[in-house]
Each structure stands twice: as C-alpha cells, then as structure tokens.
Scaffold this active site. Sequence first.
Site, PDB file in Angstrom:
ATOM      1  N   ASP A  92       0.977  -1.123  -0.051  1.00 52.98           N
ATOM      2  CA  ASP A  92      -0.415   0.371  -0.027  1.00 52.98           C
ATOM      3  C   ASP A  92       1.184   1.429   0.478  1.00 52.98           C
ATOM      4  OD1 ASP A  92      -2.237   1.586  -0.006  1.00 52.98           O
ATOM      5  OD2 ASP A  92      -2.355   1.458   2.112  1.00 52.98           O
ATOM      6  N   ASN A 128       1.375   3.487  -2.956  1.00 57.85           N
ATOM      7  CA  ASN A 128       2.108   3.961  -4.112  1.00 57.85           C
ATOM      8  C   ASN A 128       1.154   5.270  -4.804  1.00 57.85           C
ATOM      9  OD1 ASN A 128       2.772   1.259  -4.391  1.00 57.85           O
ATOM     10  ND2 ASN A 128       1.459   0.250  -6.226  1.00 57.85           N
ATOM     11  N   GLY A 129      -0.292   5.634  -4.168  1.00 60.22           N
ATOM     12  CA  GLY A 129      -0.940   7.127  -4.570  1.00 60.22           C
ATOM     13  C   GLY A 129      -0.220   8.253  -4.008  1.00 60.22           C
ATOM     14  N   ARG A 130       0.509   7.601  -2.276  1.00 61.73           N
ATOM     15  CA  ARG A 130       0.504   9.172  -2.233  1.00 61.73           C
ATOM     16  C   ARG A 130       2.181   9.405  -2.204  1.00 61.73           C
ATOM     17  NH1 ARG A 130      -0.870   6.387   3.441  1.00 61.73           N
ATOM     18  NH2 ARG A 130      -1.317   4.583   2.191  1.00 61.73           N
ATOM     19  N   TRP A 131       2.546   7.426  -2.648  1.00 55.49           N
ATOM     20  CA  TRP A 131       4.287   7.851  -3.080  1.00 55.49           C
ATOM     21  C   TRP A 131       3.952   9.479  -4.545  1.00 55.49           C
ATOM     22  CZ3 TRP A 131       6.553   7.314  -7.505  1.00 55.49           C
ATOM     23  CH2 TRP A 131       8.699   7.038  -7.607  1.00 55.49           C
ATOM     24  N   ARG A 183      -1.262   8.936  -9.303  1.00 50.97           N
ATOM     25  CA  ARG A 183      -1.194   7.619  -9.340  1.00 50.97           C
ATOM     26  C   ARG A 183      -0.729   6.936 -10.013  1.00 50.97           C
ATOM     27  NH1 ARG A 183      -4.258   8.066  -4.807  1.00 50.97           N
ATOM     28  NH2 ARG A 183      -4.687   5.803  -5.076  1.00 50.97           N
ATOM     29  N   HIS A 225       2.248   3.874  -9.046  1.00 47.11           N
ATOM     30  CA  HIS A 225       1.704   2.023  -8.774  1.00 47.11           C
ATOM     31  C   HIS A 225       3.551   1.050 -10.049  1.00 47.11           C
ATOM     32  CE1 HIS A 225      -2.068   2.178  -7.620  1.00 47.11           C
ATOM     33  NE2 HIS A 225      -2.623   2.989  -8.525  1.00 47.11           N
ATOM     34  N   LEU A 269      11.377 -19.481  -5.470  1.00 48.79           N
ATOM     35  CA  LEU A 269      10.755 -18.806  -4.343  1.00 48.79           C
ATOM     36  C   LEU A 269       8.995 -19.462  -5.389  1.00 48.79           C
ATOM     37  CD1 LEU A 269       9.991 -16.484  -2.543  1.00 48.79           C
ATOM     38  CD2 LEU A 269      10.273 -15.196  -4.459  1.00 48.79           C
ATOM     39  N   ARG A 273       2.465  -5.334   5.980  1.00 47.74           N
ATOM     40  CA  ARG A 273       1.431  -3.607   5.655  1.00 47.74           C
ATOM     41  C   ARG A 273       2.337  -2.552   5.296  1.00 47.74           C
ATOM     42  NH1 ARG A 273      -5.115  -2.167   4.524  1.00 47.74           N
ATOM     43  NH2 ARG A 273      -4.762  -0.662   3.690  1.00 47.74           N
ATOM     44  N   ARG A 311      -5.123  -2.096   9.226  1.00 45.16           N
ATOM     45  CA  ARG A 311      -5.604  -2.644   8.646  1.00 45.16           C
ATOM     46  C   ARG A 311      -5.784  -3.643   7.831  1.00 45.16           C
ATOM     47  NH1 ARG A 311      -7.905   2.467   6.917  1.00 45.16           N
ATOM     48  NH2 ARG A 311      -7.414   3.107   4.521  1.00 45.16           N
ATOM     49  N   ILE A 312      -6.660  -4.902   7.722  1.00 46.18           N
ATOM     50  CA  ILE A 312      -6.577  -5.750   6.711  1.00 46.18           C
ATOM     51  C   ILE A 312      -7.103  -5.760   5.138  1.00 46.18           C
ATOM     52  CG2 ILE A 312      -8.502  -7.386   7.092  1.00 46.18           C
ATOM     53  CD1 ILE A 312      -6.599 -10.004   7.760  1.00 46.18           C
TER      54      ILE A 312
HETATM   55  C1  IPE Z   1      -5.364  -2.652   0.021  1.00 43.83           C
HETATM   56  O1  IPE Z   1      -4.995  -1.428  -0.362  1.00 43.83           O
HETATM   57  C2  IPE Z   1      -5.069  -3.219  -1.588  1.00 43.83           C
HETATM   58  C3  IPE Z   1      -4.279  -3.440  -2.232  1.00 43.83           C
HETATM   59  C4  IPE Z   1      -2.932  -3.310  -2.116  1.00 43.83           C
HETATM   60  C5  IPE Z   1      -4.572  -3.957  -3.498  1.00 43.83           C
HETATM   61  P1  IPE Z   1      -6.283  -0.116  -0.090  1.00 43.83           P
HETATM   62  O2  IPE Z   1      -5.268   1.066  -0.341  1.00 43.83           O
HETATM   63  O3  IPE Z   1      -7.327  -0.854  -1.795  1.00 43.83           O
HETATM   64  O4  IPE Z   1      -6.538  -0.305   1.181  1.00 43.83           O
HETATM   65  P2  IPE Z   1      -7.833   0.677   1.932  1.00 43.83           P
HETATM   66  O5  IPE Z   1      -9.122   0.887   1.024  1.00 43.83           O
HETATM   67  O6  IPE Z   1      -6.849   1.420   2.268  1.00 43.83           O
HETATM   68  O7  IPE Z   1      -8.072  -0.463   3.171  1.00 43.83           O
HETATM   69  C1  IPE Z   2      -1.367   0.411  -3.256  1.00 39.84           C
HETATM   70  O1  IPE Z   2      -1.433   1.385  -3.461  1.00 39.84           O
HETATM   71  C2  IPE Z   2      -1.619  -0.503  -4.442  1.00 39.84           C
HETATM   72  C3  IPE Z   2      -3.147  -0.211  -4.964  1.00 39.84           C
HETATM   73  C4  IPE Z   2      -4.455  -0.628  -4.203  1.00 39.84           C
HETATM   74  C5  IPE Z   2      -3.329  -1.179  -6.593  1.00 39.84           C
HETATM   75  P1  IPE Z   2      -2.336   2.841  -3.551  1.00 39.84           P
HETATM   76  O2  IPE Z   2      -3.288   2.778  -4.822  1.00 39.84           O
HETATM   77  O3  IPE Z   2      -3.753   2.478  -2.384  1.00 39.84           O
HETATM   78  O4  IPE Z   2      -1.727   3.936  -2.452  1.00 39.84           O
HETATM   79  P2  IPE Z   2      -2.475   4.657  -1.859  1.00 39.84           P
HETATM   80  O5  IPE Z   2      -2.744   3.753  -0.151  1.00 39.84           O
HETATM   81  O6  IPE Z   2      -3.537   5.512  -2.637  1.00 39.84           O
HETATM   82  O7  IPE Z   2      -1.555   5.824  -1.024  1.00 39.84           O
HETATM   83 MG    MG Z   3      -4.242   2.685  -0.416  1.00 39.48          MG
END
Ligand code: IPE
Ligand code: IPE
Ligand code: MG
Length: 240
Positions: A17, A19-22, A30, A34, A128, A178, A184-185
Amino acid sequence: MSASAKVVPHHIAIVMDGNGRWAARRFMPRLVGHKQGVESLRRCARACQQRGVRVLTVFAFSSENWNRPQDEVSGLMELMGVALAREVPDLHKEGVRIHFVGERASLSEKVRAGLAQAEALTAGNTSLVLNVCFNYGGRWDVAQAAAALAARGEAITEASLDRALALAHVPDPDLVIRTGGEMRISNFLLWQAAYSEFYFSDKLWPEFDAAALDQAIAAYAQRERRFGQTSAQIQGQAAP
Ligand code: IPE
Ligand code: IPE
Ligand code: MG
C-alpha cells in the site's frame, strides 16, 4: 535446524500500500506510483529469495479496487499487461514460480491469457513461490471455496474449506506486512492470517527496500508465536 532457518519466515504476505501517496508527494499521477510499485515488488522478491523465504504473497488489486476512478482502474489493468511482459522472463530465469490468485472472470481476455501464460511458463520452478493476489478478496475466497464444496456435495469443514481456498498450495503466511501506515487488513487473507504475525511499516510501498524487509524479518524473529498455548508451554518445547 540452523538459527537462520528458525527466524526467517517461510511465507511472507504483503499488502503493498502507498503507491498513490508516493506519487502525489512528487506531484505525479497515481499511476506513476503504481509503476514504481512494480519495481519495488521485483526488488522485494529478489531480497526474499536471497534470505531464504520460500513463499511471497502480495496484494496487487483488491475486489474493492474496482471502485476507484475509471482511469486508475484501466491504468492498473494495462500495467498488469506491461509488467507481465517485462518481469516474467527474468522471474522465470531466477526460478520463481508465479501463481495468480483471485477472480478471473471479470478480467479482460488479454489479461487472463497473460496470467495463464506466466503460470504455465514458471510451473516447474522451485526457488520461490510468488502468489500475486489480483482481483482478490478474502471474502471472495471463502465464498468461492464454500460454493465449490457445495457444488461437489462435500461437507463444509475447516479442513475441506482450507483445501478449496485459492491459496491451498502454500502453508499459511507466517508474517503479514502492510506498508503505507494503515493498520487494517482490507479484505486480504482473512482465513489464512488467523495466526500470522503482523508488521506495519510507515514506508510507502515504492520505498520499501531490502533494509526495510530486514527490519520486518528482525521484528518477526522477536515474536513468540503461541497458537493459543501459554508462554511457558512454548518455552518448554524442545527446539525442533
Ligand atoms: C489494499 O489497499 C489493497 C491493495 C494493496 C491491493 P487499499 O488502498 O485498497 O486499502 P484501503 O482502501 O485503504 O483499505
Ligand atoms: C496500493 O497503493 C496499490 C493498489 C491498491 C492498487 P494505493 O494505490 O492504495 O496507494 P495509496 O494508499 O492511495 O497511497
Ligand atoms: Mg491504499
């Protein structure tokens, strides 16, 4: 058993988790995050192999990620195609066996074919196991397993469900990591993480490197896994 065999988790699962914020922190779209996330996964798979981890399971796209803006979803689907073409040959050379875990019917014909090809190419590899959870949800998995058992007229027990789940080919994860700071899960391995150790990193996935992986493994090595027993019972057990 050597000391390192005891402290290195056999199976690591990661919610990749952040990637978008990075990308947002760099004023970039975003999708750039990814793409960088794919680089990070390649690095992490290599580092896991070098450390003796035998199974790596990563969460790449959740059942709920379809609810993101249309352009991000289509960008992610396209990226899957590009990443397959670019990464699979090297992973194959390195002896990685790839499995895709998740619901495939709603993926495009092209992506489905790419997943099947990568699995077929790497089926004989043993260094692996890399499970990529794509269009995966823990609830989907439990429901599809129960439906499969019902369709075959089999009794639903813990053992039969376990065998019908999408990750039946590997033992449960020892360590679930995570990144991205959320605790969270998010519908990841709901069944399989029953006794996993959890490790949360504030690092965003694209910046999670080998040193960060080592920190997670070191934290894991400090844990006492009790599986419902008492500490005294665990301490009293002879080393395996
Ligand atoms: C969890 O991340 C799913 C993946 C990393 C693929 P999300 O960014 O979708 O999770 P939430 O929405 O913050 O719980
Ligand atoms: C996880 O990064 C990748 C996917 C869920 C596809 P996010 O895209 O959720 O990145 P944030 O949480 O918005 O930074
Ligand atoms: Mg996310």
